[in-house]
Scaffold this motif. Structure first.
Motif, mmCIF file in Angstrom:
data_model
loop_
_atom_site.group_PDB
_atom_site.id
_atom_site.type_symbol
_atom_site.label_atom_id
_atom_site.label_comp_id
_atom_site.label_asym_id
_atom_site.label_seq_id
_atom_site.Cartn_x
_atom_site.Cartn_y
_atom_site.Cartn_z
ATOM 1 N N ALA A 1 -5.886 7.321 -10.091
ATOM 2 C CA ALA A 1 -6.802 7.989 -9.168
ATOM 3 C C ALA A 1 -6.298 7.922 -7.726
ATOM 4 O O ALA A 1 -6.619 8.791 -6.907
ATOM 5 N N LYS A 2 -5.497 6.901 -7.423
ATOM 6 C CA LYS A 2 -4.909 6.778 -6.087
ATOM 7 C C LYS A 2 -3.624 7.600 -5.953
ATOM 8 O O LYS A 2 -2.957 7.571 -4.918
ATOM 9 N N GLY A 3 -3.250 8.319 -7.019
ATOM 10 C CA GLY A 3 -2.035 9.125 -6.981
ATOM 11 C C GLY A 3 -0.768 8.346 -7.256
ATOM 12 O O GLY A 3 0.329 8.829 -6.949
ATOM 13 N N LEU B 1 -7.671 -0.535 -14.820
ATOM 14 C CA LEU B 1 -6.638 -0.651 -13.794
ATOM 15 C C LEU B 1 -5.767 0.596 -13.760
ATOM 16 O O LEU B 1 -5.496 1.152 -12.683
ATOM 17 N N ILE B 2 -5.312 1.039 -14.930
ATOM 18 C CA ILE B 2 -4.459 2.230 -14.979
ATOM 19 C C ILE B 2 -5.195 3.431 -14.408
ATOM 20 O O ILE B 2 -4.616 4.231 -13.655
ATOM 21 N N GLN B 3 -6.478 3.566 -14.720
ATOM 22 C CA GLN B 3 -7.266 4.680 -14.198
ATOM 23 C C GLN B 3 -7.372 4.609 -12.679
ATOM 24 O O GLN B 3 -7.267 5.626 -11.988
ATOM 25 N N VAL C 1 -3.675 -4.116 -3.799
ATOM 26 C CA VAL C 1 -3.303 -2.855 -3.151
ATOM 27 C C VAL C 1 -4.306 -2.517 -2.048
ATOM 28 O O VAL C 1 -3.936 -2.135 -0.930
ATOM 29 N N GLU C 2 -5.599 -2.672 -2.357
ATOM 30 C CA GLU C 2 -6.621 -2.359 -1.364
ATOM 31 C C GLU C 2 -6.615 -3.366 -0.219
ATOM 32 O O GLU C 2 -6.868 -3.011 0.931
ATOM 33 N N GLN D 1 0.809 -1.209 0.000
ATOM 34 C CA GLN D 1 0.000 0.000 0.000
ATOM 35 C C GLN D 1 0.851 1.272 0.000
ATOM 36 O O GLN D 1 0.373 2.350 -0.321
ATOM 37 N N SER D 2 2.147 1.128 0.322
ATOM 38 C CA SER D 2 3.026 2.306 0.300
ATOM 39 C C SER D 2 3.777 2.453 -1.017
ATOM 40 O O SER D 2 4.539 3.401 -1.196
ATOM 41 N N ILE D 3 3.562 1.533 -1.962
ATOM 42 C CA ILE D 3 4.211 1.619 -3.273
ATOM 43 C C ILE D 3 3.691 2.854 -4.007
ATOM 44 O O ILE D 3 2.487 3.086 -4.084
#
Length: 828
Positions: free
Chosen positions: A655-657, A649-651, A755-756, A499-501
């Motif tokens: 969106a998560k920065g 996926l890319i979007q 990731v989530e 999640q920190s990637i």
């Protein structure tokens, strides 16, 4: 019996069994030839400091008798049940119940390190397992086992079934101790009621009941209290202060105070044998509930393994015979009926059926299986009878490897857990200090009885069970449940770091694209019957084994809505490697292949088609030329199709920065076009396969946390280099072995799901740690003030652990239909 003891094991030497043997020039006494031989081996290896490392007063066990069938384990047929790859370099996990202290670990690892051909010997003291890696061309497994036996340690290959049996035995043992404590509690209660209702006023009755309670409490402490006392002794021998230390100290303090009152009948204080038994009973209930809850929370991998049948129908001379899966060998044939699960990994050699592979891939859609297709153990045969040639069994199957990886992930430690482990001794030390302060304060401000009860309550209430379970429970649940939904997490660290990637790097071919060519366009000269012509081309390419040929035939089949029976009869078919294919239909001869091949046949390529082919080449489209009766009449254009979920996926990641980069060996113009189709992303193109690792390293050196997503052999170094490596399940074995996460469901959107899940897991860990800290902040002052009795402390302490376990179990809801639907809709 003689007064002296054995020089090796320290146990008494029976009369007549004395064995004398010179050790380093000094004659020593032994109880048996086994101990004498082990001691001699230890000294010859220069490992005599083993005896200084053995805990003071600890008696060793005489060595077990050697296994007469050790050579049995040298056969590849036997090792195949325990060893993944039967190459020169092999790895196996052995079990030895004789491992009982840290000195054993030291002796085994240092002794085996000197054995030629033995590459690794790592001992896990907790589960008494020895991981061995050896060169089979230099040393046999039986020799390694004999070496262990010569040191005094029996060893057999680890079997998951035995491990499960050991777990059940431990739970049953805990339940017996719990039942005994409950029985003792009910009996002591009668005497306590008698004392509370007036019997204590008579000195004779009072002393009589106290002594009966002492006898019952002593037996209960020796049997039911054994798990706590043994845990405390083990911690102290290892020079650490574990959670059982505070519990044992509280139990023993209460016991010896009550004992002192009992043996001094003129004392005015009361005995607390009933309280002692009560909170042992309550602590055992808490520990038993924890064991059950932990098992339910982490049993996803066990349920996966249970999906693999233990017996199979082996086909022998046309007949079927029920056989244990363990007895099957590669090449054997088995038959699987509708509604049954496949017991092995193998290849279909006859039959046609739909197969449900959801337990491996997470994809509920059924897949058609026919001759030549692979099937995996644990998957469900739906509607047809299949005969399968065996490839792998048990833990060597795809399912077995997944379970092994999940177990390793559940046993691994995330950085936050390592931090918690470092804090734990200080936590317990602080607990002991607070208990001492409470005792001293109330000793001088109240009385000895109140001081003892208050200190005991502090010791019990601050047991750090919840704190110790906070991280491993969350990781175990997350890794287990994600494996059931097609996301295989291979180590716990990933669940904290993912999640920190901040930078995700994607390989193009086979990752963002399907890795399968597809007919996207074609150009034919005028005057040609397009449908008939495509049917002829598809019929010819249908006979080809080349990937481009299959792509052409499948694309034409879809375009014209054909079945296999619709293909035309082709004569004189011939495949020319590196060039193309030839075939005849109704006296027309077709040549289908490369431009260079057609030129070599002295065929002229129309300039208009050449110009079009050059234009499409810049867009990464491959041209397949077609000549009929020595005249070039058309060209087909094939392209690697982008995965439909890649754009989404890319979007999501953007969106998560997160930074997103496309890494490709293709021309920059081709990579840029793919990036545009995906909605825009950074591009690093024209990278040689061996340079992908360098690109990841450069990004990391710039201070970025990088995740690499790939599927090919050339992606393996980059997957290892990245902070988190993610491989698709459709990729190569090398890439999957190199990755930290494997998407067995082969869904690219699972990257975002992982990731989530990482964020959810870390959130749960922080919630667990926070709740355990709040619990101590609230309860410790109450215990120190004397508000809480040891009995109430014994109730609340296991409840805090159950809260942590229950919160970790909530991670399973991450994959509920409602949660999945919300994620797909982009609802946070």
């Amino acid at each position: 019996m003689l007064s002296h003891g054995c020089f090796h094991c320290g146990q008494a030497i029976p009369e007549g069994d004395l064995i004398l043997k010179p050790i380093n020039g000094t004659e020593r006494e032994f109880c048996c030839h086994g101990c004498a031989s082990v001691c001699e081996v230890i000294y010859e290896a220069g490992m005599e400091s083993f005896y200084q490392r053995t805990p003071e007063g600890e008696l060793l066990s005489p060595p077990p008798p050697p296994n007469k069938d050790i050579e049995f384990f040298d056969y590849d047929e036997v090792q195949s049940q325990y060893v993944t790859e039967l190459t020169d370099r092999r790895q196996i996990t052995l079990m030895s119940d004789a491992i009982h202290c840290a000195a054993c670990v030291w002796l085994i690892e240092h002794s085996l390190a000197k054995v030629d051909g033995l590459l690794l010997a790592s001992v896990n003291f907790t589960n008494k397992q020895i991981k061995i890696r050896w060169d089979n061309s230099k040393i046999k497994l039986s020799d390694i086992i004999k070496k262990l036996n010569s040191l005094g340690y029996d060893a057999t290959p680890y079997d998951a079934t035995s491990s499960e049996a050991a777990y059940r035995k431990a739970n049953r043992d805990l339940l017996y101790r719990l039942g005994f404590a409950g029985f003792a509690m009910m009996n002591v209660m009668w005497f306590s009621v008698a004392l509370y209702t007036g019997a204590s006023e008579d000195q004779g009755y009072r002393n009589y009941f106290h002594w009966i309670e002492l006898i019952i409490a002593t037996i209960t402490l020796a049997y039911s209290g054994q798990p706590f006392l043994k845990g405390a002794v083990t911690s102290l021998r290892a020079r650490t202060v574990g959670m059982d230390v505070s519990i044992s100290l509280g139990i023993l303090t209460t016991y010896f105070y009550s004992l002192w009152i009992t043996v001094n009948p003129n004392s005015t204080g009361g005995v607390y044998f009933d309280t002692l038994i009560d909170f042992m009973f309550l602590l055992l209930i808490g520990r038993y509930l924890q064991a059950i809850s932990k098992n339910k929370a982490v049993d996803a991998s066990r349920r996966l393994m249970d999906l693999q049948p233990k017996v199979a129908r082996q086909v022998i001379d046309g007949d079927t015979k029920i056989m244990p899966v363990r007895a099957l060998l590669p090449g054997n044939e088995i038959r699987v009926k509708p509604g049954e699960q496949f017991p092995v990994d193998g290849i279909v050699i006859s039959g046609l059926s739909m197969v449900n592979e959801s337990m491996l891939s997470g994809e509920s859609r059924e897949i058609s299986k026919q001759v030549g297709d692979r099937v995996a153990a644990g998957t469900l045969n739906v509607d047809g009878i299949l005969t399968v040639s065996v490839e792998n069994i048990l833990q060597n199957t795809q399912l077995g490897r997944i379970v092994h990886m999940v177990e390793e992930a559940q046993g691994s430690k995330a950085p936050i857990q390592c931090t918690a482990d470092k804090i734990m001794p200080w936590f317990v030390s602080t607990t002991l200090m607070l208990a001492a302060v409470s005792f001293l304060y109330w000793f001088f401000n109240a009385d000895l009885e109140f001081a003892v009860m208050t200190a005991t309550a502090v010791l019990i209430i601050t047991c750090p069970c919840a704190f110790g379970l906070a991280t491993p429970m969350a990781i175990a649940v997350a890794s287990g449940i994600s494996a059931r939904h097609g996301i295989l997490v291979k180590n716990g660290t990933v669940l904290e770091t993912l999640q920190s990637i901040e930078h995700f790097v994607f390989d193009k071919t086979g990752t963002l694209t399907k890795g399968q060519m597809q007919l996207v366009d074609y150009k034919l000269l005028s005057g040609i019957d397009e449908k008939q012509f495509l049917l002829e081309i598809g019929s010819i390419e249908h006979l080809s084994e080349h990937s481009l040929g299959r792509a052409v035939s499948e694309s034409i089949k879809d375009r014209l809505s054909l079945n296999n029976k619709d293909w035309l009869d082709i004569h004189q078919f011939k495949a020319l490697p590196g060039k193309g294919v030839q075939g005849e239909h109704q006296s027309s001869t077709f040549n289908i292949g490369t431009a260079r091949w057609l030129n070599s046949l002295a065929l002229v390529l129309p300039q208009t088609l050449v110009n079009l082919a050059d234009e499409r080449a810049s867009l990464a489209q491959t041209a397949v030329w077609i000549a009929r009766d020595n005249n070039v009449v058309g060209v087909l254009f094939l392209e690697d199709e982008i995965r439909p979920e890649a754009v989404e996926l890319i979007q999501r990641l953007k969106a998560k920065g997160k930074k997103v980069t496309l890494l490709s060996g293709d021309l920059n113009v081709v990579a840029q076009r793919v990036a545009e189709q995906l909605g825009g992303m950074n591009v690093i193109a024209e990278v040689l396969p061996e340079d992908k690792n360098r690109v990841i390293r450069d990004l990391q050196e710039s201070g970025q946390q990088v995740a690499m997503i790939g599927d090919g052999v050339n992606d393996a170094p980059a997957l290892v280099r990245a902070n988190v490596g993610i491989a698709l399940g459709s990729g190569t074995d090398v890439s999957m072995d190199s990755a930290d996460i494997v998407l067995m469901n082969n869904e690219l959107l699972a990257v975002d799901t992982a990731v989530e899940l990482s964020a959810r897991t870390l959130k749960t860990i922080k919630q667990n740690i926070t709740s355990s800290i709040i619990y101590n902040i609230v309860m410790v002052p109450l215990a120190m003030s004397g508000v809480l009795t040891p009995l109430i402390a014994a109730i609340t302490m296991p409840l805090s652990s159950l809260v942590v376990i229950g919160n970790a179990a909530r991670i399973r809801r991450f994959f509920s239909p409602k949660a999945i639907s919300k994620r797909r809709q982009g609802i946070k």
